[in-house]
Design an enzyme around this catalytic site. Structure first.
Site, mmCIF file in Angstrom:
data_model
loop_
_atom_site.group_PDB
_atom_site.id
_atom_site.type_symbol
_atom_site.label_atom_id
_atom_site.label_comp_id
_atom_site.label_asym_id
_atom_site.label_seq_id
_atom_site.Cartn_x
_atom_site.Cartn_y
_atom_site.Cartn_z
ATOM 1 N N CYS A 86 0.834 -1.200 0.000
ATOM 2 C CA CYS A 86 0.000 0.000 0.000
ATOM 3 C C CYS A 86 0.873 1.256 0.000
ATOM 4 C CB CYS A 86 -0.979 -0.061 1.167
ATOM 5 S SG CYS A 86 -2.393 1.047 0.962
ATOM 6 N N HIS A 194 -3.572 -5.597 0.789
ATOM 7 C CA HIS A 194 -2.959 -5.878 2.094
ATOM 8 C C HIS A 194 -3.012 -7.354 2.453
ATOM 9 C CE1 HIS A 194 -2.493 -1.763 3.781
ATOM 10 N NE2 HIS A 194 -3.514 -1.471 3.009
ATOM 11 N N GLU A 196 -1.300 -8.836 4.615
ATOM 12 C CA GLU A 196 -1.112 -8.987 6.071
ATOM 13 C C GLU A 196 -2.424 -8.826 6.841
ATOM 14 O OE1 GLU A 196 -0.642 -6.260 4.464
ATOM 15 O OE2 GLU A 196 -0.912 -4.494 5.720
#
Lengths: 222, 76
Positions: A86, A194, A196
């Site tokens: 990002c 994302h 994660e």
């Protein structure tokens, strides 16, 4: 194997990224943007999501010129691994470690939702655990994720199999539906989505977990 | 001494913000606006011996992203 996660003023996904690295078996140290050296023995540097320096001037521009980023560049030049998510992807394009740039979303809106991605290459430490062409669902949360590159750069990225992920339903106007790209040596990955945030069953979606899954093993042999 | 740096998106790079402004102008009844490009103006207060080369370096390193933007320097 050791990871460093860079923290800028305004980073807000740094701890999530650290957790994902730790769960993959890496030792993680956080480094501050003013630090002038990476911890000794770092194998991979994570550049997290967020709004470094308030997105002032251009997203990632001020972060890309911070003292630690000189070290990140030197680490990449030495063949080190770097993973930018990002805002981290924006920082990597601003440093020149990855080509192209990220503009305001075509629809002008900040978009925060889970989107389907297609895995375009399995030839990288980050994508090797997926199947080529596989669809995975990963959250996006950005205002400036509209990837742009000139025709020559695009032809190079495609010709060298450096597009890591594309959007199945383009949310932001990115050219060629690009969601993430690799460096020429395939050791630097920048992506807007994302992984994660979708990396363990408690997240309700673990499609992103395989980005991190084989890092320890592969970095040990790299 | 003051320098004014104008930063604009390159021709051919879609400017969604400019497009939104163009639509808004149309909505206000201003006809005939066929295009709007939105840029930035950055004013720098400089020492008297600052050179254009130094400002150019600032533009290349930080103020503009030359992948997508052009810049013009004006001393005022």
């Amino acid at each position: 194997m050791k990871a460093a996660v860079v923290v800028f003023p305004g980073s807000n996904c740094d701890r999530d990224l650290a957790v994902a690295f730790r769960n993959a078996g890496l030792d993680v140290e956080m480094v501050w943007h003013k630090d002038t050296a990476l911890p000794a023995g770092v194998d991979i540097v994570g550049i997290p999501g967020g709004f470094s320096f308030g997105d002032y001037l251009r997203c990632g521009a001020i972060a890309a010129n911070s003292p630690i980023c000189n070290e990140v560049k030197a680490h990449a030049d030495r063949g080190g691994f770097v993973f930018g998510v990002c805002n981290g992807f924006q920082v990597l394009t601003e440093t020149g470690l990855l080509p192209g740039a990220l503009l305001r979303n075509a629809g002008l809106k900040y978009i925060c939702r889970t989107v389907p991605l297609q895995v375009e290459t399995t030839d990288s430490v980050f994508t090797q655990a997926y199947e080529k062409g596989e669809q995975i669902n990963i959250p996006i949360a950005h205002h400036d994720g509209n990837y742009i590159a000139d025709d020559e750069t695009l032809a190079m990225l495609k010709g060298e199999d450096r597009v890591a992920f594309t959007y199945r339903e383009n949310p932001n106007g990115s050219v060629a539906d690009i969601a993430g790209i690799l460096s020429a040596n395939r050791r630097v990955l920048g992506m807007m989505p994302h992984p994660e945030r979708a990396a363990e069953s408690e997240h309700g979606n673990a499609d992103g977990q395989r980005v991190f899954a084989q890092l320890t093993e592969t970095l040990a042999s790299a | 001494m003051k320098a004014r740096v104008h930063v604009m998106l390159k021709d051919g790079v879609l400017d969604p913000q400019g497009e939104a402004v163009r639509h808004a102008l149309g909505g206000l009844g201003f006809g005939g606006v066929s295009g709007v490009r939105q840029g930035k103006v950055i004013e720098l207060d400089l020492a008297d011996d600052a050179t254009e080369d130094t400002v150019k370096e600032m533009c290349e390193k930080l103020l503009a992203n030359t992948v997508i933007e052009t810049y013009q320097i004006e001393f005022v």
